[in-house]
Design an enzyme around this catalytic site. Structure first.
Site, PDB file in Angstrom:
ATOM      1  N   LYS A   1       0.852  -1.197   0.000  1.00 38.12           N
ATOM      2  CA  LYS A   1       0.000   0.000   0.000  1.00 38.12           C
ATOM      3  C   LYS A   1       0.880   1.235   0.000  1.00 38.12           C
ATOM      4  O   LYS A   1       1.882   1.288   0.729  1.00 38.12           O
ATOM      5  CB  LYS A   1      -0.902  -0.025   1.231  1.00 38.12           C
ATOM      6  CG  LYS A   1      -1.897   1.128   1.293  1.00 38.12           C
ATOM      7  CD  LYS A   1      -2.773   1.029   2.540  1.00 38.12           C
ATOM      8  CE  LYS A   1      -3.820   2.123   2.604  1.00 38.12           C
ATOM      9  NZ  LYS A   1      -4.635   2.069   3.826  1.00 38.12           N
TER      10      LYS A   1
ATOM     11  N   SER B   1      -9.563  -0.478   7.412  1.00 44.51           N
ATOM     12  CA  SER B   1      -9.099  -0.413   6.020  1.00 44.51           C
ATOM     13  C   SER B   1      -8.383  -1.639   5.489  1.00 44.51           C
ATOM     14  O   SER B   1      -8.069  -1.684   4.301  1.00 44.51           O
ATOM     15  CB  SER B   1      -8.196   0.796   5.831  1.00 44.51           C
ATOM     16  OG  SER B   1      -8.993   1.935   5.685  1.00 44.51           O
TER      17      SER B   1
ATOM     18  N   SER C   1      -9.577   1.865   3.129  1.00 45.62           N
ATOM     19  CA  SER C   1      -8.779   2.636   2.204  1.00 45.62           C
ATOM     20  C   SER C   1      -7.752   1.803   1.440  1.00 45.62           C
ATOM     21  O   SER C   1      -7.241   2.236   0.426  1.00 45.62           O
ATOM     22  CB  SER C   1      -8.032   3.743   2.962  1.00 45.62           C
ATOM     23  OG  SER C   1      -7.159   3.160   3.934  1.00 45.62           O
TER      24      SER C   1
HETATM   25  N1  GLN Z   1     -12.822   4.250   6.609  1.00 47.42           N
HETATM   26  C1  GLN Z   1     -12.213   4.708   7.821  1.00 47.42           C
HETATM   27  C2  GLN Z   1     -11.835   6.146   7.668  1.00 47.42           C
HETATM   28  O1  GLN Z   1     -12.132   6.693   6.668  1.00 47.42           O
HETATM   29  C3  GLN Z   1     -11.033   3.863   8.154  1.00 47.42           C
HETATM   30  C4  GLN Z   1      -9.874   4.136   7.300  1.00 47.42           C
HETATM   31  C5  GLN Z   1      -8.705   3.287   7.638  1.00 47.42           C
HETATM   32  O2  GLN Z   1      -8.814   2.268   8.316  1.00 47.42           O
HETATM   33  N2  GLN Z   1      -7.556   3.746   7.186  1.00 47.42           N
HETATM   34  O3  GLN Z   1     -11.266   6.742   8.524  1.00 47.42           O
END
Ligand code: GLN
Length: 484
Positions: A79, A178, A154
């Site tokens: 990532k 995420s 994400s």
């Molecule tokens: N969807 C969550 C956010 O937008 C978690 C994102 C993540 O785990 N990086 O904060």
């Protein structure tokens, strides 16, 4: 060789037994990526030179007859929030469009040290903020299982490369779900380890007390193997735990008979899609049939998890993102007359809408006069959530829930509604607030053929039990797929 079917184990065996050289394997992956990834958009940057250098190193060892390291020749994707020395690292943001990292994240360095080959960097929501990968500063990722749908976020790119077979395993980050949420949407396995299990050194920070690095793979064994080789104390991250790393792979097949599995009623209420509920309940049945004791439990503060998460995550983000000012990293706005104007123009052009929204929310929650009412209150609720888990873990060894309330949604469906998007994390954020490990394992498909994920949460540093239970669900699913 069908490379889309390769697992960590089979890729390594193929190289070990000289069915293919590491170099040829890497070339085959790049051919597939060149042909198929443009439609999916999972990769942001490919690092062909670095991958070839590493493949040549592995092949030279094999030629000499040296013992090969445990992940020799296994092609992986990273990532783009994890730094890679000499390779563009953007965090999915235009503000880091031209940033070449000067060092490797510990997780990446450790996997390469045992022979893994980094193919490239995967697309993600900007600074890991999002649940659909539509917040990428570059372009969205499509779900390889249904290209009209999001892959989740994400870490959407890292989940998509596994579903598409354009990497054997990958790394993501999980601040509020995420890794687990995109794993569920793409039908792959994703693990968020315990806070402190894997070093965060080289992870571009979103919310430091919630950020975790973890693996994606096709199988539970694959994520166990990847975790094995990156876990453990790192002097470069003072929050990494100085605890021994057990042999996860060895423990994975141990019987689960007698394991107490908690099913929290708060995770099966309103808003849960009936097909998701049915698939997760079938997974729980499989655990029961393998001898687990199923125990109904309550995690009473669950309803406060989303607001608590969005206060703490945005507060920490507003502080962490202050460093992107056009001076130290990445892109700098031109034609500014004063320093303040340069900061403003750089941040205005460099950050996307969601990142700006979070910086504003977080700055507000931390500001004098509101700090006690919002940030401090959220920290108190965080302690109550932790207490819920402490209490539950006196009665059970692991907890099973759905990973997401619905299967993958359509691209654009929630893009204009941040609150609806935030609710996609309703079952995942608590594990980050509390720091416990969690895995997503596929447990079925909807009628439309969309994957459904089951989440297993465990006690702090007890990834072994989480993996063992996930292995049972995975095998039951494979057995029912062959008998169907
Ligand atoms: N969807 C969550 C956010 O937008 C978690 C994102 C993540 O785990 N990086 O904060």
């Amino acid at each position: 060789m069908k490379i889309e079917l390769l697992t960590v184990d089979s890729a390594r065996t193929a190289v070990l037994e000289k069915q293919i050289t590491a170099t040829a394997l890497v070339d085959t992956f790049y051919q597939k990526i060149d042909a198929e990834d443009p439609a999916i958009g999972a990769y942001l940057t490919l690092c062909r030179d670095r991958a070839h250098r590493q493949a040549e190193r592995v092949d030279a060892m094999a030629d000499k007859g040296d013992a090969l390291p445990p992940l020799a020749g296994v092609p992986i994707a990273i990532k783009d929030v994890l730094t890679t020395k000499g390779v563009r690292t953007t965090a999915g943001s235009k503000i880091l469009d031209n940033f070449i990292a000067p060092y490797d994240a510990t997780a990446v360095a450790r996997l390469e040290a045992v022979g893994a080959i980094v193919l490239g960097k995967t697309n993600c929501d900007e600074f890991a903020m999002g649940s659909s990968n539509e917040n990428s500063g570059f372009h969205p990722v499509k779900n390889p299982r249904d290209q009209s749908r999001v892959p989740g976020g994400s870490s959407g790119g890292s989940a998509a490369v596994i579903a598409a077979g354009t990497a054997v395993a990958s790394l993501g980050s999980d601040t509020g779900g995420s890794i687990r949420q995109p794993a569920a949407f793409c039908g792959v396995v994703g693990l968020k380890p315990t806070y402190g299990r894997v070093s965060r050194y080289g992870l571009i920070a979103f919310a430091s007390s919630l950020d975790h690095v973890g693996p994606f793979g096709k199988t539970v064994k694959d994520v166990a193997l990847i975790l094995q080789h990156m876990a453990g104390r790192d002097p470069l991250d003072s929050t990494s735990a100085d605890l021994p790393v057990p042999n996860y792979v060895q423990q994975i097949g141990e019987p689960v008979k007698g394991l107490r599995i908690g099913v929290p009623k708060e995770y099966f209420g309103e808003g849960l899609d009936p097909e998701v509920r049915a698939a997760v309940e079938a997974g729980i049945q499989e655990l029961a049939q393998s001898g687990c004791e199923i125990v109904s439990i309550s995690l009473p503060h669950t309803e406060y998890a989303i607001p608590t998460y969005y206060l703490i995550a945005t507060a920490e983000a507003s502080s962490n993102l202050a460093r992107f000012d056009g001076v130290r990293y990445g892109v700098r706005a031109k034609e500014a007359k004063t320093l303040a104007e340069m900061y403003r123009k750089t941040r205005d052009a460099g950050f996307g809408t969601e990142v700006k929204r979070r910086i504003m929310l977080g700055t507000y929650a931390l500001s004098a006069g509101y700090y006690d009412a919002y940030y401090l209150k959220a920290q108190r609720v965080r302690s109550l959530l932790a207490r819920d888990f402490d209490e539950a873990f006196t009665k059970v060894d692991a907890i099973v829930t759905p990973t997401t309330p619905t299967p993958a949604f359509k691209l654009g469906e929630k893009a204009d509604d941040p609150l609806a998007m935030y609710l996609a994390d309703i079952y995942t954020v608590t594990a980050n607030l509390v720091g416990v490990p969690g895995i997503t394992v596929p447990c079925g498909n909807s009628k439309e053929g969309l994957p459904i994920g089951l989440q297993i949460l465990g006690k702090h540093f007890d990834e072994a039990t989480v993996l063992r239970a996930a292995h049972v669900v995975e095998h039951a699913l494979a057995a029912s797929a062959t008998s169907a």
